[in-house]
Design a protein around this motif. Structure first.
Motif, mmCIF file in Angstrom:
data_model
loop_
_atom_site.group_PDB
_atom_site.id
_atom_site.type_symbol
_atom_site.label_atom_id
_atom_site.label_comp_id
_atom_site.label_asym_id
_atom_site.label_seq_id
_atom_site.Cartn_x
_atom_site.Cartn_y
_atom_site.Cartn_z
ATOM 1 N N ARG A 50 0.832 -1.208 0.000
ATOM 2 C CA ARG A 50 0.000 0.000 0.000
ATOM 3 C C ARG A 50 0.866 1.257 0.000
ATOM 4 O O ARG A 50 0.577 2.220 -0.712
ATOM 5 C CB ARG A 50 -0.931 0.009 1.212
ATOM 6 N N ARG A 51 1.941 1.255 0.776
ATOM 7 C CA ARG A 51 2.844 2.407 0.798
ATOM 8 C C ARG A 51 3.480 2.642 -0.574
ATOM 9 O O ARG A 51 3.583 3.772 -1.041
ATOM 10 C CB ARG A 51 3.960 2.199 1.824
ATOM 11 N N MET A 52 3.925 1.556 -1.205
ATOM 12 C CA MET A 52 4.559 1.686 -2.518
ATOM 13 C C MET A 52 3.566 2.215 -3.551
ATOM 14 O O MET A 52 3.908 3.074 -4.373
ATOM 15 C CB MET A 52 5.138 0.337 -2.958
ATOM 16 N N ARG A 53 2.351 1.706 -3.515
ATOM 17 C CA ARG A 53 1.326 2.163 -4.456
ATOM 18 C C ARG A 53 1.005 3.642 -4.215
ATOM 19 O O ARG A 53 0.907 4.431 -5.162
ATOM 20 C CB ARG A 53 0.060 1.318 -4.313
ATOM 21 N N HIS A 54 0.876 4.041 -2.963
ATOM 22 C CA HIS A 54 0.579 5.442 -2.645
ATOM 23 C C HIS A 54 1.716 6.355 -3.091
ATOM 24 O O HIS A 54 1.493 7.411 -3.684
ATOM 25 C CB HIS A 54 0.313 5.598 -1.146
ATOM 26 N N ASN A 55 2.962 5.969 -2.800
ATOM 27 C CA ASN A 55 4.109 6.785 -3.205
ATOM 28 C C ASN A 55 4.209 6.896 -4.722
ATOM 29 O O ASN A 55 4.572 7.952 -5.246
ATOM 30 C CB ASN A 55 5.404 6.223 -2.631
ATOM 31 N N PRO A 110 2.847 5.946 -13.471
ATOM 32 C CA PRO A 110 1.646 5.188 -13.859
ATOM 33 C C PRO A 110 1.700 3.758 -13.321
ATOM 34 O O PRO A 110 2.737 3.103 -13.346
ATOM 35 C CB PRO A 110 1.684 5.200 -15.384
ATOM 36 N N LEU A 111 0.572 3.315 -12.824
ATOM 37 C CA LEU A 111 0.464 1.958 -12.297
ATOM 38 C C LEU A 111 -0.310 1.115 -13.279
ATOM 39 O O LEU A 111 -1.432 1.437 -13.647
ATOM 40 C CB LEU A 111 -0.253 1.967 -10.944
ATOM 41 N N ASP A 112 0.301 0.037 -13.709
ATOM 42 C CA ASP A 112 -0.356 -0.878 -14.634
ATOM 43 C C ASP A 112 -0.463 -2.223 -13.951
ATOM 44 O O ASP A 112 0.545 -2.881 -13.690
ATOM 45 C CB ASP A 112 0.439 -0.991 -15.937
#
Length: 94
Positions: free
Chosen positions: A55-60, A67-69
């Motif tokens: 969750r921290r990595m996704r938020h950062n 972009p998140l794929d």
């Protein structure tokens, strides 16, 4: 001099000398239960720690605009003869 004979006596077992163990009566006991319980607690702790880190990595990444794929990963492999192989996450080489 003292002379004498030493006789060795073996105690006779009471009951059946060859006792068969019933697998239903043999258990790991308290130590086995505590070991399995400790391993389960460690696994649950690792799961929550990994989830928090993800969750921290996704938020950062979102804050930085990366972009998140979440789809399949595509990779391109350069070959020695200046050709490239493209790999999709769903299929083999194209």
């Amino acid at each position: 001099m003292i002379t004498g004979t030493v006789t060795s006596t073996t105690p006779s077992p009471s009951g059946d000398p060859v006792k068969q163990f019933d697998p239903n009566e043999v258990s790991p006991g308290l130590a086995g239960f505590l070991a399995v319980f400790a391993i389960a607690l460690i696994c649950i702790g690792l799961f929550f720690g990994l989830s928090r880190q993800m969750r921290r990595m996704r938020h950062n990444a979102q804050v930085r605009g990366i972009p998140l794929d979440d789809g399949p990963v595509k990779a391109t492999i350069p070959m020695a003869d200046d050709t490239r192989i493209t790999l999709d996450g769903d299929s083999g080489p194209n």
